[in-house]
Design an enzyme around this catalytic site. Structure first.
Site, PDB file in Angstrom:
ATOM      1  N   SER A 231       0.791  -1.225   0.000  1.00 56.00           N
ATOM      2  CA  SER A 231       0.000   0.000   0.000  1.00 56.00           C
ATOM      3  C   SER A 231       0.821   1.272   0.000  1.00 56.00           C
ATOM      4  O   SER A 231       0.294   2.337  -0.326  1.00 56.00           O
ATOM      5  CB  SER A 231      -0.935   0.009   1.212  1.00 56.00           C
ATOM      6  N   HIS A 259      -5.119  -3.915  -2.325  1.00 55.02           N
ATOM      7  CA  HIS A 259      -4.793  -2.967  -3.394  1.00 55.02           C
ATOM      8  C   HIS A 259      -4.532  -3.658  -4.727  1.00 55.02           C
ATOM      9  O   HIS A 259      -4.098  -3.004  -5.688  1.00 55.02           O
ATOM     10  CB  HIS A 259      -3.568  -2.141  -2.999  1.00 55.02           C
ATOM     11  N   LYS A 290     -12.148  -0.833  -1.629  1.00 60.42           N
ATOM     12  CA  LYS A 290     -11.274  -0.087  -2.527  1.00 60.42           C
ATOM     13  C   LYS A 290     -11.824  -0.158  -3.949  1.00 60.42           C
ATOM     14  O   LYS A 290     -12.771   0.539  -4.266  1.00 60.42           O
ATOM     15  CB  LYS A 290      -9.850  -0.586  -2.374  1.00 60.42           C
TER      16      LYS A 290
END
Length: 451
Positions: A231, A259, A290
């Site tokens: 990240s 991610h 996300k």
């Protein structure tokens, strides 16, 4: 950097410091967030009082760029209430993890609207009792298929997903071996488990091999935990090599896809897809908050492991389940991700454009391989001052200081979205170059500007 206590020579013992600090304040330029973690004082709240003064000074100087309230949906451009002026202004959003722009996609919004009329706003109970709905089960099966696993379990947040899974599986006599740059939720899960925590150098398979060699006769079960995409640096874990060494020592592998999902792999299917290893990873963790645009997290694995987690993961069965409306919106988001490949293609067009142009300008972006692009500044105070200027220029960008990253590694973290327009990207680059030159952080980079 001097400690907070040592920097106040007129007051001893420490107990007197908090009272005096409350009266005169402190100069925030000399400190970082790390200085307020350990603060010896008989008053348990002394650290909070001193930290309040630190933040007062931060805000007075215009460096308070955290928790800027959004007054619109999280899109490529957002309305932000400016903490200094109190006015709402439009800014280019370069700090969101909404990689595919799905938080405001029409199909996702419509799915949420239909679900809220059918199910209401909340689940009403914990998932093991009365809080599981048919749409939760549909989402679990969809996530399992997405990650090439037999089954999946959903959690109320990505953080408690890692926390609970590791806590449930790693017990006394076991060892968890994690990358040194693994996410805080992974570290905290290891610390709450009954097992032992060991670390290896970032993405260094030789270091991992050494840790496993030393551990092979000391522990029972072994769990290796890594991020798919890290990240802070945006680089990708060397998954094939990690899996190979894991098999040599009979260790299981868990990967956090927070991610990675929506960003790497075929149509954003994640790290195992990126390496053509779907179905070969023991535990695939991820978040729904996300690229998938919702909130929550998941574990995908074998049916036996998932079933065990449902009964032994404290953060699962002691928390209310996801609102059904969230499950519905995430289901719709996955369908959009799978059926509208143009979003993924545009995301990567934007990533390449931003990364190459930032490097050309002279910014240090490290070895980013994803939608996370770090811009290393190094000094916390310079970072604060640049952050203020970038905010004034209308770019919403996240500053990441020590101790979230090591000393000397303070940075901005750009997160690129598929919905960023060419105008958004060019304006951001213009501001970054302008402010970078103001503060002298640019270095020569011998590469032509990317069109």
């Amino acid at each position: 950097m001097e400690s907070l206590v040592e920097n106040v020579p007129d007051f001893s013992p420490v107990e007197e410091y908090s009272e005096e600090c409350s009266r005169v304040g402190i100069n925030s330029d000399n400190y970082s967030l790390a200085d307020f973690v350990e603060f010896p004082d008989k008053d348990l709240f002394a650290k909070a009082k001193v930290f309040w003064k630190f933040m007062e000074d931060i805000n007075r100087k215009g460096f308070g760029t955290y928790r800027r309230p959004l007054a619109s949906a999280c899109k490529n451009r957002v309305l932000v209430r400016d903490g200094t002026t109190g006015r709402v202004k439009e800014m280019i959003m370069m700090g969101s993890n909404n990689y595919l722009g799905l938080t405001s996609h029409p199909k996702v919004i419509e799915a949420a609207r239909v679900a809220i009329e059918k199910y209401g706003v909340g689940a009403g109970s914990v998932p093991l009792l009365a809080g599981t709905y048919d749409i939760h089960r549909e989402l679990e099966l969809k996530l399992a298929k997405l990650k090439g696993c037999e089954d999946a379990i959903v959690f109320s947040s990505g953080y408690v997903t890692n926390l609970g899974c590791i806590q449930a599986l790693v017990k006394r006599g076991d060892v968890a071996i994690i990358d040194r740059l693994a996410h805080a939720s992974i570290i905290d899960g290891c610390m709450l488990s009954g097992g032992v925590l060991r670390t290896f150098k970032h993405s260094d398979v030789m270091s991992l091999n050494g840790v496993l060699e030393r551990a092979k006769n000391q522990y029972n079960g072994k769990l290796i935990v890594v991020d798919g995409v890290y990240s802070m640096d945006g680089d990708i874990a060397p998954l094939p090599e990690i899996l190979e060494v894991a098999h040599e020592y009979d260790a299981k592998v868990m990967i956090d896809e927070a991610h990675a999902t929506g960003v790497i792999g075929e149509n954003g299917r994640g790290t195992p897809s990126h390496f053509k290893m779907e179905g070969k990873i023991d535990i695939v963790a991820g978040t729904l908050s996300k690229a998938l645009g919702g909130i929550g997290g998941f574990i995908a694995s074998s049916r036996e492991v998932v079933n065990y987690l449902r009964y032994y993961t404290r953060s699962f069965f002691f928390s209310s389940n996801l609102p059904p409306v969230v499950a519905a919106s995430v289901l719709a988001a996955i369908e959009v991700m799978e059926n509208e490949p143009k979003l993924h293609q545009n995301l990567w067009k934007n990533i390449r454009y931003m990364k190459e142009n930032l490097r050309y300008m002279g910014f240090d972006t490290r070895n980013s391989e994803s939608a996370v692009i770090p811009v290393i500044i190094g000094d916390d105070l310079t970072l604060r001052k640049m952050s203020k200027r970038i905010h004034e220029e209308g770019i919403y960008l996240n500053a990441i200081p020590y101790p979230a990253v090591p000393k000397g590694e303070s940075r901005f973290r750009l997160t690129i979205m598929a919905t960023h327009t060419q105008e958004d990207l060019d304006r951001t680059l213009e501001v970054m170059e302008k402010v970078g030159r103001e503060f002298g952080v640019l270095k020569p980079y011998p590469q032509a500007l990317v069109a």
